[in-house]
Motif scaffolding. Structure first.
Motif, PDB file in Angstrom:
ATOM      1  N   GLN A 196      38.307  -8.121  47.795  1.00 57.58           N
ATOM      2  CA  GLN A 196      38.488  -7.501  46.467  1.00 57.58           C
ATOM      3  C   GLN A 196      38.296  -7.879  45.591  1.00 57.58           C
ATOM      4  N   ALA A 197      38.123  -8.448  44.764  1.00 61.41           N
ATOM      5  CA  ALA A 197      37.441  -9.232  44.053  1.00 61.41           C
ATOM      6  C   ALA A 197      35.732  -9.412  44.498  1.00 61.41           C
ATOM      7  N   ALA A 198      35.495  -9.624  45.441  1.00 63.99           N
ATOM      8  CA  ALA A 198      33.884  -9.615  45.686  1.00 63.99           C
ATOM      9  C   ALA A 198      33.148  -8.291  45.617  1.00 63.99           C
ATOM     10  N   THR A 199      34.310  -7.519  46.275  1.00 63.05           N
ATOM     11  CA  THR A 199      33.643  -5.832  45.772  1.00 63.05           C
ATOM     12  C   THR A 199      33.588  -5.338  43.971  1.00 63.05           C
ATOM     13  N   LEU A 200      34.524  -5.556  43.450  1.00 65.26           N
ATOM     14  CA  LEU A 200      34.681  -5.233  42.166  1.00 65.26           C
ATOM     15  C   LEU A 200      33.338  -6.097  41.311  1.00 65.26           C
ATOM     16  N   ALA A 201      33.358  -6.937  41.533  1.00 70.78           N
ATOM     17  CA  ALA A 201      31.652  -7.970  41.093  1.00 70.78           C
ATOM     18  C   ALA A 201      30.752  -6.814  41.498  1.00 70.78           C
ATOM     19  N   HIS A 202      31.046  -6.552  42.643  1.00 75.21           N
ATOM     20  CA  HIS A 202      29.455  -5.966  43.341  1.00 75.21           C
ATOM     21  C   HIS A 202      29.155  -4.645  42.348  1.00 75.21           C
ATOM     22  N   ALA A 203      30.894  -3.062  42.151  1.00 76.02           N
ATOM     23  CA  ALA A 203      30.439  -2.458  41.344  1.00 76.02           C
ATOM     24  C   ALA A 203      30.474  -2.236  39.942  1.00 76.02           C
ATOM     25  N   PHE A 204      30.698  -3.752  39.504  1.00 75.61           N
ATOM     26  CA  PHE A 204      31.006  -3.969  37.966  1.00 75.61           C
ATOM     27  C   PHE A 204      30.211  -4.635  37.766  1.00 75.61           C
ATOM     28  N   ALA A 205      29.974  -5.234  36.543  1.00 74.70           N
ATOM     29  CA  ALA A 205      28.909  -6.296  35.295  1.00 74.70           C
ATOM     30  C   ALA A 205      30.492  -6.714  35.475  1.00 74.70           C
ATOM     31  N   ASN A 223      51.079 -10.189  43.859  1.00 71.24           N
ATOM     32  CA  ASN A 223      49.899  -9.587  43.522  1.00 71.24           C
ATOM     33  C   ASN A 223      49.117  -9.500  42.400  1.00 71.24           C
ATOM     34  N   VAL A 224      47.594  -9.681  43.068  1.00 71.36           N
ATOM     35  CA  VAL A 224      46.547 -10.059  41.633  1.00 71.36           C
ATOM     36  C   VAL A 224      46.521  -9.366  41.555  1.00 71.36           C
ATOM     37  N   VAL A 225      46.307  -8.404  39.382  1.00 71.72           N
ATOM     38  CA  VAL A 225      46.120  -7.586  39.443  1.00 71.72           C
ATOM     39  C   VAL A 225      44.431  -7.927  38.724  1.00 71.72           C
ATOM     40  N   MET A 226      43.664  -7.307  39.147  1.00 69.78           N
ATOM     41  CA  MET A 226      42.019  -7.133  38.837  1.00 69.78           C
ATOM     42  C   MET A 226      41.240  -6.542  37.653  1.00 69.78           C
ATOM     43  N   TYR A 227      40.910  -7.077  36.922  1.00 72.91           N
ATOM     44  CA  TYR A 227      40.437  -6.022  36.002  1.00 72.91           C
ATOM     45  C   TYR A 227      38.460  -5.756  36.433  1.00 72.91           C
ATOM     46  N   ALA A 228      37.904  -4.981  35.449  1.00 76.66           N
ATOM     47  CA  ALA A 228      36.257  -4.462  36.476  1.00 76.66           C
ATOM     48  C   ALA A 228      35.866  -3.815  35.006  1.00 76.66           C
ATOM     49  N   SER A 229      34.881  -4.098  34.063  1.00 78.43           N
ATOM     50  CA  SER A 229      34.491  -3.314  33.035  1.00 78.43           C
ATOM     51  C   SER A 229      32.647  -3.914  33.753  1.00 78.43           C
ATOM     52  N   ASP A 230      31.655  -2.693  32.858  1.00 76.70           N
ATOM     53  CA  ASP A 230      30.390  -2.383  33.145  1.00 76.70           C
ATOM     54  C   ASP A 230      30.609  -3.455  31.822  1.00 76.70           C
ATOM     55  N   ALA A 231      31.046  -3.324  30.229  1.00 72.02           N
ATOM     56  CA  ALA A 231      31.248  -3.950  28.708  1.00 72.02           C
ATOM     57  C   ALA A 231      31.410  -5.150  29.337  1.00 72.02           C
ATOM     58  N   GLU A 232      31.860  -6.872  28.788  1.00 70.96           N
ATOM     59  CA  GLU A 232      32.374  -7.521  28.738  1.00 70.96           C
ATOM     60  C   GLU A 232      33.672  -7.218  28.686  1.00 70.96           C
ATOM     61  N   LEU A 233      34.550  -7.622  29.284  1.00 74.17           N
ATOM     62  CA  LEU A 233      36.299  -7.216  29.108  1.00 74.17           C
ATOM     63  C   LEU A 233      36.472  -8.100  27.440  1.00 74.17           C
ATOM     64  N   PRO A 234      37.516  -7.524  26.704  1.00 72.85           N
ATOM     65  CA  PRO A 234      38.110  -7.805  25.645  1.00 72.85           C
ATOM     66  C   PRO A 234      39.046  -8.939  25.278  1.00 72.85           C
ATOM     67  N   PHE A 235      38.970 -10.214  26.221  1.00 75.65           N
ATOM     68  CA  PHE A 235      40.099 -10.855  26.715  1.00 75.65           C
ATOM     69  C   PHE A 235      40.220 -11.608  25.799  1.00 75.65           C
ATOM     70  N   ALA A 236      39.572 -12.040  24.723  1.00 82.34           N
ATOM     71  CA  ALA A 236      39.953 -13.392  24.279  1.00 82.34           C
ATOM     72  C   ALA A 236      41.487 -13.979  23.740  1.00 82.34           C
ATOM     73  N   SER A 237      42.089 -13.010  24.031  1.00 80.39           N
ATOM     74  CA  SER A 237      43.920 -13.502  23.324  1.00 80.39           C
ATOM     75  C   SER A 237      44.521 -13.509  25.121  1.00 80.39           C
ATOM     76  N   MET A 238      44.100 -12.630  26.122  1.00 75.38           N
ATOM     77  CA  MET A 238      44.577 -12.544  27.545  1.00 75.38           C
ATOM     78  C   MET A 238      44.965 -14.153  27.664  1.00 75.38           C
ATOM     79  N   PRO A 239      43.842 -15.487  27.959  1.00 73.50           N
ATOM     80  CA  PRO A 239      45.190 -16.246  28.253  1.00 73.50           C
ATOM     81  C   PRO A 239      46.750 -16.676  27.842  1.00 73.50           C
ATOM     82  N   ARG A 240      45.950 -16.678  26.688  1.00 73.92           N
ATOM     83  CA  ARG A 240      47.640 -16.461  25.618  1.00 73.92           C
ATOM     84  C   ARG A 240      48.833 -15.613  26.296  1.00 73.92           C
TER      85      ARG A 240
END
Length: 287
Positions: A196-205, A223-240
């Motif tokens: 699924q991660a490979a498929t999302l990486a194929h469909a989104f940047a 559960n693994v939550v996956m995030y995808a976008s054609d723009a850079e993900l705004p996740f600077a604070s996500m690890p915290r």
């Protein structure tokens, strides 16, 4: 004194039994079980409280996709107990939301016993998620800030909503900077999650995933939550955010995500299979 009957309904499409059970330790909090699998948890008094760990991880993406409190347009594929639509209403007043749910009986059960907040701008469309995607109004194209994919039939995700062709139907709906958040269930070895991660990486940047370390090592079903976008993900604070959750998780992206995928194949309509079933011991649900 007679006991209050448990709200439940036999779903016409799948034949599964949907049941709502109130928490014994948190009055006003309810869990939705479908075919014995806990699928949603909602607190009608405090919809900002997200009880399931994977739902909190999707909630973080909703928090970060736009400035705090700003209304968004959200698309939810899979309704459940409408936990995340309630969260959006509470945290981003004035948001427009569309929910696609195959089981009309499930929506009726939830709305009857767990009413939505007043003022919720929410439309429910009934039908198969992939079929409905192809029929959504033109006004949604290029307008969706968050698309949540949380589709299960019982305890498994159907094959036809796991392929590159399916995700390509979602991509044109996203607004600039819009995010797709996918709930992926998998177990030992994580072959399904990797594909699924490979498929999302194929469909989104841009793609990232979030899970606890035991899941990332393939040691348990979860559960693994996956995030995808054609723009850079705004996740600077996500690890915290992930690290400070009651059930801490790790964000995996960049080279680490490439290593996680490890050459897993992109899923197509021709090769798609349902998500693996959990073992009977995973969920301890009353009959």
């Amino acid at each position: 004194m007679a006991s209050v009957p448990t709200p439940e309904r036999r779903l016409a499409v799948s034949g599964h039994l949907a049941r709502l059970e109130e928490s014994r330790t948190r009055p006003g909090a309810w869990t939705l079980y479908v075919d014995g699998t806990p699928q949603s948890h909602v607190d009608v008094e405090d919809p900002t409280w997200l009880g399931f760990e994977y739902v909190r991880r999707i909630g973080h993406a909703i928090d970060l996709v736009r400035p705090e409190g700003e209304p968004i347009t959200a698309l939810h594929l899979g309704g459940g107990a409408l936990t995340l639509p309630r969260y959006v209403v509470a945290t981003r007043p004035g948001s427009r939301q569309q929910v696609v749910e195959l089981e009309s009986d499930l929506v009726e059960l939830v709305r009857e016993h767990l009413p939505l907040p007043r003022g919720a701008q929410l439309r429910v469309r009934h039908g198969d998620a992939r079929e409905v995607l192809a029929k959504l109004p033109g006004g949604l194209h290029g307008a969706v800030d968050v698309a949540v994919v949380d589709i299960f039939s019982g305890s498994r995700t159907p094959a036809h909503v796991t392929s590159a062709e399916f995700y390509r139907l979602l991509a044109p709906l996203l607004a600039p900077g819009g995010i797709v958040a996918v709930n992926v269930a998998d177990g030992s070895g994580l072959a399904f999650a990797r594909s699924q991660a490979a498929t999302l990486a194929h469909a989104f940047a841009h793609v990232a995933i979030a899970a606890d370390t035991a899941m990332l090592k393939g040691r348990r079903f979860g559960n693994v939550v996956m995030y995808a976008s054609d723009a850079e993900l705004p996740f600077a604070s996500m690890p915290r955010r992930l690290a400070s959750d009651p059930a801490p998780a790790k964000l995996v992206d960049g080279d680490e995500l490439v290593r996680f995928i490890a050459g897993a194949p992109v899923v197509t309509d021709a090769t798609a299979v349902p998500s693996p079933p959990p073992s009977r011991s995973v969920f301890l649900a009353k009959g």
